[in-house]
Design a protein around this motif. Structure first.
Motif, PDB file in Angstrom:
ATOM      1  N   ALA A 220      59.781 -39.301  -7.035  1.00 57.27           N
ATOM      2  CA  ALA A 220      59.768 -39.903  -5.483  1.00 57.27           C
ATOM      3  C   ALA A 220      58.770 -39.152  -4.817  1.00 57.27           C
ATOM      4  O   ALA A 220      58.027 -39.716  -3.836  1.00 57.27           O
ATOM      5  CB  ALA A 220      61.146 -39.647  -5.079  1.00 57.27           C
ATOM      6  N   ARG A 221      58.589 -37.784  -4.954  1.00 59.85           N
ATOM      7  CA  ARG A 221      57.441 -37.038  -4.225  1.00 59.85           C
ATOM      8  C   ARG A 221      56.213 -37.423  -4.485  1.00 59.85           C
ATOM      9  O   ARG A 221      55.245 -37.553  -3.632  1.00 59.85           O
ATOM     10  CB  ARG A 221      57.727 -35.476  -4.162  1.00 59.85           C
TER      11      ARG A 221
ATOM     12  N   ASP B 289      63.638 -36.664  -8.141  1.00 58.17           N
ATOM     13  CA  ASP B 289      62.872 -36.065  -6.785  1.00 58.17           C
ATOM     14  C   ASP B 289      61.567 -35.863  -7.113  1.00 58.17           C
ATOM     15  O   ASP B 289      60.705 -36.248  -6.220  1.00 58.17           O
ATOM     16  CB  ASP B 289      63.592 -34.729  -6.620  1.00 58.17           C
ATOM     17  N   ALA B 290      60.963 -35.374  -8.297  1.00 57.75           N
ATOM     18  CA  ALA B 290      59.592 -35.134  -8.440  1.00 57.75           C
ATOM     19  C   ALA B 290      58.858 -36.451  -8.497  1.00 57.75           C
ATOM     20  O   ALA B 290      57.754 -36.679  -7.772  1.00 57.75           O
ATOM     21  CB  ALA B 290      59.289 -34.386  -9.717  1.00 57.75           C
TER      22      ALA B 290
ATOM     23  N   ALA C 292      55.505 -40.665  -3.152  1.00 61.43           N
ATOM     24  CA  ALA C 292      55.108 -40.584  -1.645  1.00 61.43           C
ATOM     25  C   ALA C 292      53.800 -40.125  -1.516  1.00 61.43           C
ATOM     26  O   ALA C 292      53.258 -40.655  -0.431  1.00 61.43           O
ATOM     27  CB  ALA C 292      56.323 -39.522  -0.912  1.00 61.43           C
ATOM     28  N   GLU C 293      53.371 -39.148  -2.126  1.00 65.67           N
ATOM     29  CA  GLU C 293      51.843 -38.432  -1.860  1.00 65.67           C
ATOM     30  C   GLU C 293      51.074 -39.599  -2.109  1.00 65.67           C
ATOM     31  O   GLU C 293      49.946 -39.731  -1.678  1.00 65.67           O
ATOM     32  CB  GLU C 293      51.822 -37.201  -2.749  1.00 65.67           C
TER      33      GLU C 293
ATOM     34  N   ARG D 139      66.205 -33.739 -10.915  1.00 63.81           N
ATOM     35  CA  ARG D 139      64.963 -33.068 -10.587  1.00 63.81           C
ATOM     36  C   ARG D 139      63.665 -33.922 -10.740  1.00 63.81           C
ATOM     37  O   ARG D 139      62.645 -33.810 -10.088  1.00 63.81           O
ATOM     38  CB  ARG D 139      64.845 -31.563 -11.205  1.00 63.81           C
TER      39      ARG D 139
END
Length: 203
Positions: A191-192, A188-189, A195-196, A185
């Motif tokens: 990576a997000r 994933d966080a 990306a933002e 998790r």
């Protein structure tokens, strides 16, 4: 030494929190440092024991000789008095304390100790005499059947030890799975987030 440090770090946390699970922000902020230190010491101690256990060899005859000539069976004798005669814990241990003292003063070995001497120790302590037989006293003081007698929850009986090891291994596997999910998790966080950031920056 490592075990002492683990306990020391634990007490630092207890003192910081003042015995409460939740406190101010600053204690909560400082706690991870103590946890990390304690974890490091714990791993160090386990590593040492792992190396020690892999290389040591037990000398059963020498170990039995030490037990037979020492008085380490006195707590087991107290347990016999508690279970067989209904003594309270403090009373039984108080009698056994005088029992060992009398034996040492008179040069009596553990395998020579008798029920009569135990009764005398009880009289010295102003307690009721247990009236155990010589065989009962010497069996408890000898410790040969120690592991077979100690078969309760958490006791060192081989079957109970194996049960606890299996239980801990299963719990450890569950914890590893939970930790792997936490790491996933977090990845994933992260990576997000990147990306933002790239989207904001027009990359």
């Amino acid at each position: 030494v490592a075990a002492d440090e683990v306990l020391g770090e634990m007490m630092k946390v207890v003192t910081t929190y003042k015995g409460e699970a939740i406190q101010d922000v600053i204690p909560v902020y400082k706690t991870p440092r103590h946890v990390f230190h304690a974890s490091t010491y714990a791993r160090q101690g386990l590593g040492f024991l792992r190396c020690l256990l892999a290389t040591q060899e037990g000398d059963r005859d020498r170990m039995l000789e030490i037990v037979r000539n020492g008085y380490s069976g006195a707590p087991d004798l107290a347990i016999t008095m508690i279970r067989a005669k209904g003594y309270g814990g403090r009373r039984a241990h108080r009698i056994c304390c005088n029992f060992v003292r009398l034996a040492r003063e008179r040069g009596i070995k553990p395998y020579e100790m008798t029920g009569a001497l135990l009764d005398e120790a009880a009289r010295v302590t102003a307690e009721p005499e247990p009236h155990l037989t010589d065989a009962e006293v010497q069996e408890s003081m000898g410790l040969e059947g120690f592991f077979q007698k100690h078969d309760g929850l958490g006791d060192p009986h081989p079957d109970e030890t194996r049960r606890l090891i299996a239980k801990r291994r299963a719990e450890l596997e569950d914890l590893r799975s939970s930790q792997a999910e936490r790491r996933r998790r977090l990845a994933d966080a992260d990576a997000r987030l990147h990306a933002e950031i790239d989207a904001i920056c027009g990359r």
